[in-house]
Write an enzyme that holds these catalytic residues in place. Structure first.
Site, PDB file in Angstrom:
ATOM      1  N   HIS A   1       0.868  -1.180   0.000  1.00 39.50           N
ATOM      2  CA  HIS A   1       0.000   0.000   0.000  1.00 39.50           C
ATOM      3  C   HIS A   1       0.908   1.235   0.000  1.00 39.50           C
ATOM      4  O   HIS A   1       2.036   1.169   0.494  1.00 39.50           O
ATOM      5  CB  HIS A   1      -0.839  -0.058   1.287  1.00 39.50           C
ATOM      6  CG  HIS A   1      -1.872   1.001   1.441  1.00 39.50           C
ATOM      7  ND1 HIS A   1      -1.585   2.269   1.883  1.00 39.50           N
ATOM      8  CD2 HIS A   1      -3.206   0.976   1.247  1.00 39.50           C
ATOM      9  CE1 HIS A   1      -2.711   2.970   1.956  1.00 39.50           C
ATOM     10  NE2 HIS A   1      -3.705   2.222   1.566  1.00 39.50           N
TER      11      HIS A   1
ATOM     12  N   ASP B   1       2.758  -4.884   8.102  1.00 35.53           N
ATOM     13  CA  ASP B   1       1.585  -4.026   7.948  1.00 35.53           C
ATOM     14  C   ASP B   1       0.354  -4.926   8.069  1.00 35.53           C
ATOM     15  O   ASP B   1       0.032  -5.687   7.165  1.00 35.53           O
ATOM     16  CB  ASP B   1       1.655  -3.342   6.575  1.00 35.53           C
ATOM     17  CG  ASP B   1       0.382  -2.580   6.225  1.00 35.53           C
ATOM     18  OD1 ASP B   1      -0.634  -2.751   6.922  1.00 35.53           O
ATOM     19  OD2 ASP B   1       0.403  -1.831   5.236  1.00 35.53           O
TER      20      ASP B   1
ATOM     21  N   LYS C   1     -10.263  -0.584  10.325  1.00 34.53           N
ATOM     22  CA  LYS C   1     -10.392  -1.745   9.432  1.00 34.53           C
ATOM     23  C   LYS C   1     -10.887  -2.951  10.227  1.00 34.53           C
ATOM     24  O   LYS C   1     -11.006  -4.049   9.707  1.00 34.53           O
ATOM     25  CB  LYS C   1      -9.039  -2.111   8.821  1.00 34.53           C
ATOM     26  CG  LYS C   1      -8.284  -0.970   8.207  1.00 34.53           C
ATOM     27  CD  LYS C   1      -8.411  -0.915   6.718  1.00 34.53           C
ATOM     28  CE  LYS C   1      -7.429   0.062   6.125  1.00 34.53           C
ATOM     29  NZ  LYS C   1      -7.936   0.719   4.945  1.00 34.53           N
TER      30      LYS C   1
ATOM     31  N   CYS D   1      -4.670   2.583  -3.720  1.00 44.43           N
ATOM     32  CA  CYS D   1      -3.431   3.034  -3.053  1.00 44.43           C
ATOM     33  C   CYS D   1      -2.309   2.018  -3.262  1.00 44.43           C
ATOM     34  O   CYS D   1      -1.523   1.743  -2.333  1.00 44.43           O
ATOM     35  CB  CYS D   1      -3.644   3.282  -1.557  1.00 44.43           C
ATOM     36  SG  CYS D   1      -4.881   4.502  -1.204  1.00 44.43           S
TER      37      CYS D   1
ATOM     38  N   GLN E   1      -4.794  -5.041   6.829  1.00 39.70           N
ATOM     39  CA  GLN E   1      -5.848  -5.871   6.220  1.00 39.70           C
ATOM     40  C   GLN E   1      -5.967  -7.231   6.903  1.00 39.70           C
ATOM     41  O   GLN E   1      -6.712  -8.086   6.410  1.00 39.70           O
ATOM     42  CB  GLN E   1      -5.552  -6.072   4.724  1.00 39.70           C
ATOM     43  CG  GLN E   1      -5.583  -4.801   3.914  1.00 39.70           C
ATOM     44  CD  GLN E   1      -6.985  -4.227   3.744  1.00 39.70           C
ATOM     45  OE1 GLN E   1      -7.983  -4.926   3.821  1.00 39.70           O
ATOM     46  NE2 GLN E   1      -7.063  -2.932   3.499  1.00 39.70           N
TER      47      GLN E   1
HETATM   48  C1  LIG Z   1      -2.377  -2.615   3.431  1.00 42.63           C
HETATM   49  C2  LIG Z   1      -2.695  -1.280   4.026  1.00 42.63           C
HETATM   50  N1  LIG Z   1      -1.744  -0.609   4.690  1.00 42.63           N
HETATM   51  C3  LIG Z   1      -1.977   0.583   5.259  1.00 42.63           C
HETATM   52  C4  LIG Z   1      -3.204   1.189   5.177  1.00 42.63           C
HETATM   53  C5  LIG Z   1      -3.448   2.485   5.879  1.00 42.63           C
HETATM   54  O1  LIG Z   1      -4.106   2.200   7.082  1.00 42.63           O
HETATM   55  P1  LIG Z   1      -4.754   3.350   7.982  1.00 42.63           P
HETATM   56  O2  LIG Z   1      -5.991   3.784   7.279  1.00 42.63           O
HETATM   57  O3  LIG Z   1      -5.019   2.654   9.297  1.00 42.63           O
HETATM   58  O4  LIG Z   1      -3.758   4.419   8.128  1.00 42.63           O
HETATM   59  C6  LIG Z   1      -4.223   0.547   4.470  1.00 42.63           C
HETATM   60  C7  LIG Z   1      -5.536   1.202   4.293  1.00 42.63           C
HETATM   61  O5  LIG Z   1      -6.211   0.978   3.313  1.00 42.63           O
HETATM   62  C8  LIG Z   1      -3.970  -0.726   3.903  1.00 42.63           C
HETATM   63  O6  LIG Z   1      -4.917  -1.378   3.231  1.00 42.63           O
END
Ligand SMILES: Cc1ncc(COP(=O)(O)O)c(C=O)c1O
Length: 395
Positions: free
Chosen positions: A110, A188, A214, A352, A191
């Site tokens: 992302h 990360d 999420k 993204c 998801q």
């Molecule tokens: C894989 C991944 N990493 C990071 C993020 C960003 O997360 P946050 O909205 O908690 O900042 C997202 C959000 O869509 C995501 O899908």
């Protein structure tokens, strides 16, 4: 059993909600807990000493303990609350990882796990390495190992589950390989927390980022797990009130973790709400969640397969929740508009994750992202609406 009754959105809306990768709906118990804080004991934490302030501090710290146990961290000092995964990654990128010569990411990251590295002046082959993938977006472990061999003491930052394609990385294996070459790993988990059991000791990661919104909890709250033995080596990336033991005009002496990392007034209601969402997941159990989601994911894939001209990028093996596809010769944005008109909420675009879209030579995809409260009826409604949209665009 329908779980939608625990989410007020579904009582108030006739939308078929299939955009859980962007954000999930919020539990009534989470909203109640936030409301309770704001209407009955609204006070700041870790500062004042009156009844409501103490109560807020106790509930806030109980939430930290809950998250610690939920992801099987050793100690609550390893849990630092943040705004979400983006802030968690930025925190570690700009403190612990900034001096690592090489940062290694996967092809499926992302933007939150790409842009912070670019902001440090890194680019591909110059402080930043990207691991490729094999069939079905499987992480290329051999390539990963050869990058590690050439770049010992790297910082590895990879997603657990791809937001664009639902691919699940074997993060335990990634940590094992990285540690073999004296490297550190941040996962990360944006998801994954809503879909899979996380055990940070078993995974043996050094950092694990999670997001409340999420995971059926409020927006603006998340956390970063930092392995205990690294806590003293991680510098805070912002400081201020509530982080200090003592301040003179000459110097500041910081508290220990987690307090030295949580500068300023925190999202107290959000943190309390986050723990409520985790309680709910605990009550249902990940076994039930995974089973439900897996059945839905397969059903979705099989129903899509029946539609002529569907282009898939991966199958259902080692994937969950997020399903991306296109319809040959049609533009994903047009499909998105026509689905919206039929009250179907999905996401179209690059999600993204522009670099992987570039690699696939596409501008974006149509993404359906599931949560455990979705059902076969949601998928049927989506498929009917999709067929209608395709017909309108083709006729
Ligand atoms: C894989 C991944 N990493 C990071 C993020 C960003 O997360 P946050 O909205 O908690 O900042 C997202 C959000 O869509 C995501 O899908």
């Amino acid at each position: 059993m329908s779980y939608k009754k625990f989410f007020p959105y579904f009582k108030n809306s006739d939308i078929t909600y299939l955009d859980n990768g962007a954000t999930t709906q919020k539990l009534q118990s989470v909203i109640d807990a936030e409301l309770e804080y704001y209407t009955h004991y609204c006070a700041n934490t870790h500062r004042s000493n009156f009844g409501d302030a103490n109560k807020a501090t106790i509930y806030y710290e109980e939430s930290r303990k809950y998250l610690q146990e939920f992801i099987n961290a050793r100690n609550s000092s390893e849990i630092i609350f943040t705004k979400g995964v983006t802030e968690s990654i930025n925190f570690i990128a700009s403190s612990f990882a900034k001096d690592c010569k090489t940062v290694i990411i996967s092809s499926l990251e992302h933007h939150s796990n790409i842009v912070p590295w670019h902001m440090q002046g890194r680019s591909l082959g110059d402080g930043l390495e990207v691991v490729g993938y094999k069939d079905n977006f499987a992480f290329d472990y051999e390539e990963f190992e050869s990058i590690l061999k050439e770049n010992r003491k790297s910082f590895v930052s990879v997603t657990h589950i791809s937001n664009a394609f639902g691919t699940i990385n074997d993060i335990k294996k990634i940590c094992e390989l990285a540690h073999k070459y004296d490297s550190y790993v941040m996962i990360d988990g944006a998801q994954s927390l809503a879909h899979k059991k996380i055990d940070v000791q078993d995974i043996d990661c050094d950092f694990f980022a999670v997001s409340g919104h999420k995971t059926f909890a409020p927006t603006g709250v998340g956390a970063i797990y930092i392995k205990q033995k690294l806590l003293k080596r991680v510098e805070p990336y912002q400081t201020g009130g509530a982080t200090i033991k003592m301040v003179t005009y000459n110097e500041s002496v910081l508290l220990d973790s987690p307090y030295k990392f949580e500068a300023g007034t925190q999202n107290i209601a959000g943190v309390i709400g986050f723990a409520k969402a985790l309680e709910f997941i605990n009550d249902i159990g990940y076994e039930e969640i995974e089973l439900r989601e897996y059945k839905l994911y397969e059903y979705l894939h099989n129903e899509l397969k029946k539609i002529p001209d569907v282009v898939f990028y991966n199958n259902t093996k080692d994937s969950i929740s997020n399903k991306s596809f296109n319809i040959e010769a049609l533009i994903h944005d047009d499909i998105g508009i026509l689905l919206d008109k039929q009250k179907i909420a999905i996401r179209v675009g690059h999600h993204c994750a522009m670099p992987i879209m570039d690699k696939l030579e596409i501008k974006g995809t149509i993404r359906v992202s599931l949560a455990f409260y979705n059902d076969f009826d949601d998928i049927d409604k989506f498929i009917i609406a999709l067929k209608r949209a395709i017909k309108m665009l083709k006729d």
